[in-house]
Write an enzyme that holds these catalytic residues in place. Structure first.
Site, PDB file in Angstrom:
ATOM      1  N   SER A 183      40.882  39.795  31.439  1.00 32.90           N
ATOM      2  CA  SER A 183      39.403  39.996  30.211  1.00 32.90           C
ATOM      3  C   SER A 183      40.024  41.101  30.038  1.00 32.90           C
ATOM      4  O   SER A 183      40.212  41.700  29.484  1.00 32.90           O
ATOM      5  CB  SER A 183      38.097  39.337  31.160  1.00 32.90           C
ATOM      6  OG  SER A 183      38.139  39.151  29.414  1.00 32.90           O
ATOM      7  N   SER A 184      39.978  40.356  27.745  1.00 34.38           N
ATOM      8  CA  SER A 184      39.973  41.399  27.558  1.00 34.38           C
ATOM      9  C   SER A 184      38.365  42.756  27.188  1.00 34.38           C
ATOM     10  O   SER A 184      39.008  43.966  27.180  1.00 34.38           O
ATOM     11  CB  SER A 184      40.527  41.359  25.902  1.00 34.38           C
ATOM     12  OG  SER A 184      38.577  41.051  25.448  1.00 34.38           O
ATOM     13  N   CYS A 185      38.263  42.468  27.975  1.00 32.94           N
ATOM     14  CA  CYS A 185      36.538  43.369  28.503  1.00 32.94           C
ATOM     15  C   CYS A 185      37.436  44.001  29.464  1.00 32.94           C
ATOM     16  O   CYS A 185      36.236  45.254  29.553  1.00 32.94           O
ATOM     17  CB  CYS A 185      35.455  42.424  29.165  1.00 32.94           C
ATOM     18  SG  CYS A 185      35.783  41.829  30.335  1.00 32.94           S
ATOM     19  N   TYR A 222      31.890  42.920  36.042  1.00 32.69           N
ATOM     20  CA  TYR A 222      32.711  42.229  35.205  1.00 32.69           C
ATOM     21  C   TYR A 222      33.655  42.605  35.336  1.00 32.69           C
ATOM     22  O   TYR A 222      34.731  41.892  35.566  1.00 32.69           O
ATOM     23  CB  TYR A 222      32.377  40.962  34.322  1.00 32.69           C
ATOM     24  CG  TYR A 222      33.019  39.565  33.855  1.00 32.69           C
ATOM     25  CD1 TYR A 222      33.584  38.569  34.159  1.00 32.69           C
ATOM     26  CD2 TYR A 222      33.884  40.168  32.576  1.00 32.69           C
ATOM     27  CE1 TYR A 222      33.858  38.168  34.540  1.00 32.69           C
ATOM     28  CE2 TYR A 222      35.073  39.390  32.044  1.00 32.69           C
ATOM     29  CZ  TYR A 222      34.586  37.411  32.664  1.00 32.69           C
ATOM     30  OH  TYR A 222      35.841  37.073  32.720  1.00 32.69           O
TER      31      TYR A 222
HETATM   32  N1  LIG Z   1      36.470  32.153  28.527  1.00 31.88           N
HETATM   33  C1  LIG Z   1      36.943  32.855  28.338  1.00 31.88           C
HETATM   34  O1  LIG Z   1      36.773  33.355  26.765  1.00 31.88           O
HETATM   35  C2  LIG Z   1      38.064  33.705  28.906  1.00 31.88           C
HETATM   36  C3  LIG Z   1      38.213  33.616  30.390  1.00 31.88           C
HETATM   37  N2  LIG Z   1      38.583  34.604  30.780  1.00 31.88           N
HETATM   38  C4  LIG Z   1      38.938  33.908  32.485  1.00 31.88           C
HETATM   39  O2  LIG Z   1      40.232  32.998  32.552  1.00 31.88           O
HETATM   40  C5  LIG Z   1      39.612  32.423  33.713  1.00 31.88           C
HETATM   41  C6  LIG Z   1      39.338  31.120  33.598  1.00 31.88           C
HETATM   42  O3  LIG Z   1      37.929  31.292  32.656  1.00 31.88           O
HETATM   43  P1  LIG Z   1      37.231  29.905  31.786  1.00 31.88           P
HETATM   44  O4  LIG Z   1      37.604  28.084  32.063  1.00 31.88           O
HETATM   45  O5  LIG Z   1      36.495  30.348  30.721  1.00 31.88           O
HETATM   46  O6  LIG Z   1      35.535  29.609  32.841  1.00 31.88           O
HETATM   47  P2  LIG Z   1      35.222  28.237  33.301  1.00 31.88           P
HETATM   48  O7  LIG Z   1      33.751  28.342  34.124  1.00 31.88           O
HETATM   49  O8  LIG Z   1      35.294  27.383  32.228  1.00 31.88           O
HETATM   50  O9  LIG Z   1      35.238  28.184  35.238  1.00 31.88           O
HETATM   51  C7  LIG Z   1      35.750  28.665  36.081  1.00 31.88           C
HETATM   52  C8  LIG Z   1      36.098  27.926  37.306  1.00 31.88           C
HETATM   53  O10 LIG Z   1      36.094  28.451  37.968  1.00 31.88           O
HETATM   54  C9  LIG Z   1      35.849  28.218  39.709  1.00 31.88           C
HETATM   55  N3  LIG Z   1      34.573  28.749  40.311  1.00 31.88           N
HETATM   56  C10 LIG Z   1      33.761  29.727  39.997  1.00 31.88           C
HETATM   57  N4  LIG Z   1      33.260  30.184  41.154  1.00 31.88           N
HETATM   58  C11 LIG Z   1      33.738  29.807  41.976  1.00 31.88           C
HETATM   59  C12 LIG Z   1      33.815  29.536  43.548  1.00 31.88           C
HETATM   60  N5  LIG Z   1      33.069  30.209  43.982  1.00 31.88           N
HETATM   61  N6  LIG Z   1      34.747  29.248  44.348  1.00 31.88           N
HETATM   62  C13 LIG Z   1      35.421  28.444  43.695  1.00 31.88           C
HETATM   63  N7  LIG Z   1      35.509  27.978  42.425  1.00 31.88           N
HETATM   64  C14 LIG Z   1      34.675  28.813  41.252  1.00 31.88           C
HETATM   65  C15 LIG Z   1      35.176  26.833  39.040  1.00 31.88           C
HETATM   66  O11 LIG Z   1      34.985  25.367  39.891  1.00 31.88           O
HETATM   67  P3  LIG Z   1      34.126  24.415  39.549  1.00 31.88           P
HETATM   68  O12 LIG Z   1      34.087  23.888  38.361  1.00 31.88           O
HETATM   69  O13 LIG Z   1      34.976  23.521  40.702  1.00 31.88           O
HETATM   70  O14 LIG Z   1      32.841  24.820  39.944  1.00 31.88           O
HETATM   71  C16 LIG Z   1      35.142  26.694  37.555  1.00 31.88           C
HETATM   72  O15 LIG Z   1      36.105  25.581  37.280  1.00 31.88           O
HETATM   73  C17 LIG Z   1      38.596  33.800  34.150  1.00 31.88           C
HETATM   74  O16 LIG Z   1      39.199  34.299  35.253  1.00 31.88           O
HETATM   75  C18 LIG Z   1      38.097  34.515  33.008  1.00 31.88           C
HETATM   76  O17 LIG Z   1      37.767  35.938  32.904  1.00 31.88           O
HETATM   77  C19 LIG Z   1      39.513  35.043  30.248  1.00 31.88           C
HETATM   78  C20 LIG Z   1      39.327  35.562  29.325  1.00 31.88           C
HETATM   79  C21 LIG Z   1      38.777  35.184  28.175  1.00 31.88           C
HETATM   80  C1  LIG Z   2      35.465  36.983  26.614  1.00 30.32           C
HETATM   81  C2  LIG Z   2      33.939  38.197  26.679  1.00 30.32           C
HETATM   82  O1  LIG Z   2      33.208  37.151  26.443  1.00 30.32           O
HETATM   83  C3  LIG Z   2      32.159  38.241  27.126  1.00 30.32           C
HETATM   84  O2  LIG Z   2      31.888  39.221  25.839  1.00 30.32           O
HETATM   85  P1  LIG Z   2      31.615  38.729  24.442  1.00 30.32           P
HETATM   86  O3  LIG Z   2      32.831  38.963  23.545  1.00 30.32           O
HETATM   87  O4  LIG Z   2      30.934  39.613  23.675  1.00 30.32           O
HETATM   88  O5  LIG Z   2      30.870  37.491  24.320  1.00 30.32           O
HETATM   89  P2  LIG Z   2      29.812  36.493  23.704  1.00 30.32           P
HETATM   90  O6  LIG Z   2      31.465  35.547  23.284  1.00 30.32           O
HETATM   91  O7  LIG Z   2      28.982  36.300  24.371  1.00 30.32           O
HETATM   92  O8  LIG Z   2      29.744  37.137  22.205  1.00 30.32           O
HETATM   93  C4  LIG Z   2      30.408  37.408  20.967  1.00 30.32           C
HETATM   94  C5  LIG Z   2      29.696  37.915  20.383  1.00 30.32           C
HETATM   95  O9  LIG Z   2      28.740  36.888  19.462  1.00 30.32           O
HETATM   96  C6  LIG Z   2      27.634  37.640  19.735  1.00 30.32           C
HETATM   97  N1  LIG Z   2      26.472  36.236  19.307  1.00 30.32           N
HETATM   98  C7  LIG Z   2      26.575  35.647  17.999  1.00 30.32           C
HETATM   99  N2  LIG Z   2      25.420  34.138  18.162  1.00 30.32           N
HETATM  100  C8  LIG Z   2      25.607  33.857  20.049  1.00 30.32           C
HETATM  101  C9  LIG Z   2      25.544  33.366  20.783  1.00 30.32           C
HETATM  102  O10 LIG Z   2      24.494  32.189  20.639  1.00 30.32           O
HETATM  103  N3  LIG Z   2      25.659  33.296  21.907  1.00 30.32           N
HETATM  104  C10 LIG Z   2      26.682  33.974  21.940  1.00 30.32           C
HETATM  105  N4  LIG Z   2      27.643  33.668  24.059  1.00 30.32           N
HETATM  106  N5  LIG Z   2      26.703  34.985  21.629  1.00 30.32           N
HETATM  107  C11 LIG Z   2      26.966  35.318  20.414  1.00 30.32           C
HETATM  108  C12 LIG Z   2      27.400  38.091  20.292  1.00 30.32           C
HETATM  109  O11 LIG Z   2      26.046  38.854  20.659  1.00 30.32           O
HETATM  110  C13 LIG Z   2      28.900  39.326  20.622  1.00 30.32           C
HETATM  111  O12 LIG Z   2      28.410  40.102  19.285  1.00 30.32           O
HETATM  112  C14 LIG Z   2      31.712  39.588  27.491  1.00 30.32           C
HETATM  113  O13 LIG Z   2      30.782  39.621  28.294  1.00 30.32           O
HETATM  114  C15 LIG Z   2      33.200  39.072  28.884  1.00 30.32           C
HETATM  115  O14 LIG Z   2      32.884  37.906  29.306  1.00 30.32           O
HETATM  116  C16 LIG Z   2      34.396  38.632  27.897  1.00 30.32           C
HETATM  117  O15 LIG Z   2      35.436  39.204  29.183  1.00 30.32           O
END
Ligand SMILES: NC(=O)C1=CN([C@@H]2O[C@H](COP(=O)(O)OP(=O)(O)OC[C@H]3O[C@@H](n4cnc5c(N)ncnc54)[C@H](OP(=O)(O)O)[C@@H]3O)[C@@H](O)[C@H]2O)C=CC1
Ligand SMILES: C[C@H]1O[C@H](OP(=O)(O)OP(=O)(O)OC[C@H]2O[C@@H](n3cnc4c(=O)[nH]c(N)nc43)[C@H](O)[C@@H]2O)[C@@H](O)[C@@H](O)C1=O
Length: 312
Positions: free
Chosen positions: A108-110, A137
């Site tokens: 992830s970009s974090c 994370y």
């Molecule tokens: N969403 C975003 O903005 C970003 C996501 N990523 C990365 O991309 C990847 C996917 O993220 P995303 O699709 O958004 O996440 P989701 O939360 O949508 O999906 C995560 C999946 O992981 C599975 N999972 C979680 N815990 C377990 C466990 N203990 N055992 C088995 N399976 C598990 C879940 O399975 P089940 O449904 O079966 O419970 C779920 O389907 C991650 O690595 C995340 O860090 C990176 C940058 C940004």
């Molecule tokens: C993908 C990335 O996601 C996480 O980082 P983040 O980019 O800060 O994530 P975010 O989408 O939750 O917030 C983006 C911005 O948006 C603002 N904001 C406004 N209003 C709402 C609101 O209603 N909800 C949320 N969640 N944020 C809000 C919020 O305050 C912040 O300034 C990491 O922890 C980590 O998981 C990671 O890798």
């Protein structure tokens, strides 16, 4: 990777995993294996070892993780560190033990320091302090990158890592506590519109900048890297363009058709001021995103309307 290769997509019900399945199927990959978390808890070392020994996948996309937005990352700090360390360590070690041909780990970009120079180059990893709200994370994700590098250098495994920017798309998490900003805004503006509520509360100041990539583009980039990329260095995946949270809120407001007011809750954290990816490495490999933010937000709102009974 050929059309009959056995491909394990870990996390296939999530936003990224489900996009990977759609992308792989559209390209003719037929032999995809999956497990839900209730069928296989990836934190369980023995269960993961047994699964790999039984199934012997050729390729692995590691898209299973404990994932959430700024609030969930900050509150469930232990879970984000513990679950993610176990999931990635178990899968990567089992992939090595069972001679998996290639594995792609999603970070992830974090992972980048809070104040790293923008746009974020891959070389900035470990050059400064992390953002406090998601430090656990981020540490787990950095460990995942280092596991891939270490198994490559010690055992010759072809394990690669991709670093996506903030993502959105079908099967996103719409829980208002746990979600990322984009699904939260879609749900909040939609519900305020339906109930004629005069305002929507948005977290922070609106000044942080974020880059957003559609999950289908991310999946396409991951499959592209699995097909073509074999180096140790990880690769940023993004659009190379960002917006302020205020600009994003205005875009979602307009897309949903909400006519009320935006109210900023500055008791909630802003997080990292900016995290714009430098995507020159990805572009030089020959891949670019297709979906612009306006088109992607509009499609995601339509998907939300079709599936809101499942999502909320
Ligand atoms: N969403 C975003 O903005 C970003 C996501 N990523 C990365 O991309 C990847 C996917 O993220 P995303 O699709 O958004 O996440 P989701 O939360 O949508 O999906 C995560 C999946 O992981 C599975 N999972 C979680 N815990 C377990 C466990 N203990 N055992 C088995 N399976 C598990 C879940 O399975 P089940 O449904 O079966 O419970 C779920 O389907 C991650 O690595 C995340 O860090 C990176 C940058 C940004
Ligand atoms: C993908 C990335 O996601 C996480 O980082 P983040 O980019 O800060 O994530 P975010 O989408 O939750 O917030 C983006 C911005 O948006 C603002 N904001 C406004 N209003 C709402 C609101 O209603 N909800 C949320 N969640 N944020 C809000 C919020 O305050 C912040 O300034 C990491 O922890 C980590 O998981 C990671 O890798």
């Amino acid at each position: 990777m050929n059309r009959n290769s056995k491909i394990y997509v870990a996390g296939h019900r999530g936003m990224v995993g489900s996009a990977l399945i759609r992308n792989l199927q559209s390209k003719g990959y037929q032999n995809i294996i999956t497990r839900t978390s209730s069928e296989l808890d990836l934190r369980n070392q023995t269960a993961v070892a047994d699964f790999f020994a039984d199934e012997k996948p050729d390729y692995v996309f590691l898209a299973a993780a404990k994932v959430g937005g700024i609030w969930a990352n900050n509150i469930y700090r232990a879970d984000f560190l513990y679950d993610n360390l176990l999931i990635e360590a178990n899968i990567i070690h089992s992939a090595y033990q069972n001679s998996v041909e290639k594995l792609l780990f999603l970070g992830s970009s974090c992972i980048y320091p809070k104040l790293a120079p923008q746009p974020l180059k891959e070389e900035s990893l470990l050059s400064g302090y992390l953002e406090a709200t998601n430090e656990p994370y981020a540490i787990a994700k950095i460990a995942g990158i280092k596991l891939c590098e270490a198994y490559r250098s010690q055992y010759g495994c072809n394990f690669i890592s991709a670093m996506p920017t903030n993502l959105y798309g079908p099967n996103d998490n719409y829980d208002l506590q746990g979600s990322h900003v984009l699904p939260a805004l879609i749900r909040k503006f939609h519900e305020a519109k339906i109930s004629n509520h005069p305002f929507v509360e948005i977290w922070g100041t609106g000044s942080p900048r974020r880059e957003f990539l559609h999950a289908d583009d991310l999946a396409d980039a991951c499959v592209f890297l699995m097909e073509t990329y074999n180096d140790e260095s990880f690769v940023n995946i993004g659009t190379g363009e960002d917006v302020t949270i205020r600009e994003l809120a205005e875009l979602v407001k307009e897309t949903v058709g909400f006519e009320g007011e935006l109210r900023w809750n500055t008791d909630k954290p802003d997080g990292t001021p900016r995290k714009l990816m430098d995507v020159s490495r990805l572009h030089s490999l020959g891949w670019q995103h297709r979906t612009d933010l306006q088109t992607g937000v509009s499609a995601t709102y339509q998907d939300f309307l079709r599936n809101q009974e499942v999502y909320v």
